[in-house]
Design a protein around this motif. Structure first.
Motif, PDB file in Angstrom:
ATOM      1  N   TYR A 197      47.094  26.052   8.554  1.00 52.82           N
ATOM      2  CA  TYR A 197      45.642  26.237   8.644  1.00 52.82           C
ATOM      3  C   TYR A 197      44.966  24.982   9.202  1.00 52.82           C
ATOM      4  CZ  TYR A 197      44.841  30.884   6.848  1.00 52.82           C
ATOM      5  OH  TYR A 197      44.769  32.255   6.736  1.00 52.82           O
TER       6      TYR A 197
ATOM      7  N   GLU B  88      43.892  40.039   4.616  1.00 51.49           N
ATOM      8  CA  GLU B  88      44.887  40.432   5.618  1.00 51.49           C
ATOM      9  C   GLU B  88      45.097  41.934   5.571  1.00 51.49           C
ATOM     10  OE1 GLU B  88      48.159  37.389   6.307  1.00 51.49           O
ATOM     11  OE2 GLU B  88      47.966  37.424   4.142  1.00 51.49           O
TER      12      GLU B  88
ATOM     13  N   ASP C 291      51.396  31.915  -2.696  1.00 50.23           N
ATOM     14  CA  ASP C 291      51.597  31.978  -1.255  1.00 50.23           C
ATOM     15  C   ASP C 291      50.397  31.407  -0.491  1.00 50.23           C
ATOM     16  OD1 ASP C 291      52.885  32.737   1.157  1.00 50.23           O
ATOM     17  OD2 ASP C 291      51.740  34.604   1.242  1.00 50.23           O
TER      18      ASP C 291
END
Ligand code: BG6
Length: 504
Positions: A193, A230, A249
C-alpha cells in the motif's frame, strides 16, 4: 497536463536482485512486471541481474520461459519490445532449498558469476518473497554464508514481504531473528500500500496544502471512515486465508498504513526515520482493546452465498482448502480511538472485507456540522456535514462535499461535490505499485518501508482482538456475498448516531 514522474529520476546503482520464492505468484504477477516497468522507464542500471531461487527443478532457460509466459498472461507486457529483451537476458535461476547451506554456497558462486563487477559481488538486494516461516531461516543462512556482510562500500539489503508474522509474538520473534543477523538499516519491510500513489498523496494533500492541516483535528473533524472493500473472495488462497482471516490479513498492514498517513503528526522532514517515528507514535497511541470493548467495538463477518458482479459466489465455507465449519472472518469492522491530543474523542471506523458489493478503498474525513442557528427560521431542517473523501482505488482522486443554495426564492440547500480525478490531471503509466518500493530500496531510501517498532505497535492493537475472538465460541455472522457486509457493522455506527458511507 502535469507530468506523473519527474523526467530526471536517477538510475539505480549497479546491483543483483535475488528473489527467494522465484516460482511463486508474487514473483510472476508483481515483482518481474515491476522490474520490467522500471526497465521501461530506464531506472535500472546497466549492470543489473536477477537471480531467482526456488525448489523447482528448473534451470535458467526454463525459468526465463516460465517467467515470460506468466508475465505475458498477468501483465500484458510487450514481449517483443526492448525493455523485456533487456530484462530477459538478465534473469538467472538457482535451484535450492531455503534451509540448506549448499544453496547459499551456490548462490555465492552465482553472485560472482553474474555480478556487475568481475571478482566482486557488489550490491545485493535479497527479496524474501516466501511465506513468513522462511524469513528467519533464510536470513540466518545468508548471515552464516557471509552474504549480508557489507564491505568496501557495497550494500546488502533484505526485503521482507507481508505478512510480517501472524501475531504479535511471531512478529517480535522475527524482528529479533532478523536484527541478530542484519542491522535495521538493511531491512526493508514491505507493505505494497505504501507503493500506491494515492496513499503517498495523503501526505502531499495534508502537508503541502495550507488549507487542510488547521482543520485536521478533534476541533473540526467528527469522525473518520477507512474502507478497503473487495469483490474477490479467497480464490486459490483458501489454506493461507483460513488460517489468517480478514483482521490479520489487512488490518495491521494495509489499513494501519492508511490510518497512520491520515492521522500521524507532520514529520520534521521526509527522512526515513522522521517519518517512521511519527507513524510509530500514531499506532502506539491507538487504544488497545480490552476483552470487553473487543466485543463492543469490533464486528466480524463471513461471506455466505450471493452474487458479486453478476457472478454466483459459493459460501466461504465451501471454498477450496477452507474448513467446512470455519470460524475465520472474511469481514471486519472496528471502532478505534486514538489517545493523543489531536484525536481524543474522534472515532476512527475501519472496515474491510471480501466478496462485497464493490471494490473500493477510500478514506472519508467527516467534518463537524456548522451550527443550525442561522437557518432556524428557514426551510432548512438540518445541515449536512462536509466530507472530504480520498479515493485510494480504483477511481483515484478526491472529492469534497459542501452545501450550496438551490436557486429559487426559498432558502433551500443541496449537496454538491468538488471532485478531482487523478486521470484528468496526470498521465500515469501502467504500474504494479511495486516499482516505487523496489526502486527506493535500490536507492537506499527506507521512508516507505516499515520499521520494527511500527510493525509491533500495529500487532499490539490487533492481538487483543485475535485473543478475544479466539476465546469466544461464537462464529462470525454470515453476510450475503455482494452486499456491504454484516448488519452488525451498521449497528456499530448507528449506536453512535452515524452511518457508513454506502457501498457502492
Ligand atoms: C494483500 C492481501 O496483502 O492485499 C489480500 O493478502 C488482498 O487478501 C490484497 O486482496 C489487497 O491489495 P490491493 O492492492 O488489491 O488493494
Amino acid at each position: 497536463m502535469a507530468e506523473a514522474r519527474p523526467a530526471a529520476a536517477p538510475v539505480a546503482p549497479p546491483c543483483t536482485f535475488v528473489i527467494f520464492g522465484a516460482a511463486g505468484d508474487l514473483t510472476k504477477r508483481l515483482l518481474v512486471p515491476a522490474l520490467y516497468n522500471l526497465s521501461r522507464d530506464r531506472l535500472l542500471p546497466e549492470q543489473f541481474a536477477v537471480i531467482g531461487i526456488a525448489r523447482h527443478d528448473w534451470d535458467t532457460d526454463t525459468f526465463g520461459r516460465e517467467i515470460a509466459e506468466s508475465v505475458r498472461e498477468f501483465a500484458g507486457i510487450d514481449m517483443g519490445g526492448e525493455a523485456w529483451r533487456w530484462l530477459a537476458q538478465r534473469l538467472f535461476y538457482l535451484k535450492g532449498e531455503f534451509e540448506a547451506p549448499e544453496t547459499y554456497a551456490a548462490l555465492n558462486r552465482m553472485l560472482r558469476e553474474v555480478a556487475p563487477k568481475s571478482h566482486d559481488v557488489g550490491n545485493v538486494l535479497f527479496y524474501l518473497a516466501t511465506p513468513p516461516e522462511f524469513f528467519d531461516k533464510i536470513v540466518v543462512q545468508l548471515g552464516r554464508a557471509g552474504l549480508v556482510h557489507e564491505e568496501g562500500g557495497n550494500w546488502r539489503r533484505v526485503v521482507v514481504e507481508k505478512p510480517f508474522g501472524t501475531d504479535l509474538a511471531f512478529a517480535q520473534e522475527l524482528n529479533r531473528w532478523l536484527l541478530a543477523v542484519v542491522s535495521e538499516s538493511q531491512i526493508y519491510r514491505i507493505d505494497h500500500y505504501l507503493g500506491k500513489e494515492t496513499v503517498l498523496n495523503i501526505m502531499v494533500l495534508r502537508f503541502a496544502n495550507g488549507i487542510f492541516e488547521p482543520l485536521w483535528s478533534r476541533q473540526y473533524i467528527d469522525h473518520v471512515q477507512i474502507t478497503a472493500a473487495e469483490t474477490v473472495g479467497v480464490e486459490r488462497r483458501g489454506a493461507f486465508y483460513d488460517a489468517t482471516g480478514a483482521l490479520r490479513d489487512m488490518v495491521p498492514s494495509h489499513l494501519f498504513q492508511l490510518l497512520s498517513f491520515t492521522a500521524m503528526e507532520p514529520p520534521t522532514c521526509f527522512d526515513a526515520d522522521a517519518m517512521r517515528t511519527e507513524k510509530f507514535k500514531l499506532l502506539d497511541a491507538v487504544h488497545r482493546f480490552t476483552a470487553e470493548d473487543a466485543h463492543r467495538n469490533a464486528v466480524r463477518g463471513q461471506y455466505g452465498a450471493g452474487i458479486v458482479d453478476g457472478r454466483e459466489i459459493e459460501p466461504y465455507r465451501r471454498e477450496e482448502k477452507v474448513a467446512p465449519d470455519s470460524k475465520t472472518e472474511t469481514y471486519v469492522a472496528l471502532k478505534l480511538a486514538i489517545n493523543n491530543w489531536r484525536w481524543a474523542g474522534v472515532p476512527f471506523y475501519l472496515r474491510t472485507g471480501k466478496a462485497l458489493a464493490v471494490k473500493q478503498t477510500e478514506i472519508a474525513i467527516q467534518f463537524k456540522q456548522a451550527p443550525l442557528a442561522l437557518f432556524r427560521d428557514t426551510a432548512v431542517a438540518q445541515l449536512p456535514s462536509n466530507d472530504l473523501v480520498l479515493h485510494i482505488q480504483p477511481d483515484e482522486g478526491m472529492s469534497l462535499r459542501v452545501s450550496a443554495k438551490i436557486p429559487g426564492p426559498q432558502m433551500r440547500m443541496g449537496d454538491v461535490a468538488m471532485t478531482f480525478n487523478y486521470g484528468d490531471y496526470f498521465k500515469a503509466t501502467p504500474s504494479t505499485g511495486y516499482e516505487t518500493l523496489i526502486y527506493d530500496c535500490m536507492m537506499g531510501d527506507a521512508t516507505l518501508f516499515r520499521r520494527a517498532d511500527d510493525i509491533e505497535a500495529g500487532w499490539r492493537v490487533v492481538q487483543r482482538l485475535v485473543d478475544a475472538w479466539k476465546a469466544d465460541p461464537a462464529a462470525p455472522s454470515i453476510y450475503r456475498a455482494g452486499t456491504a457486509g454484516p448488519e452488525e457493522a451498521e449497528a456499530l455506527l448507528a449506536r453512535d448516531g452515524r452511518r457508513w458511507r454506502p457501498l457502492p
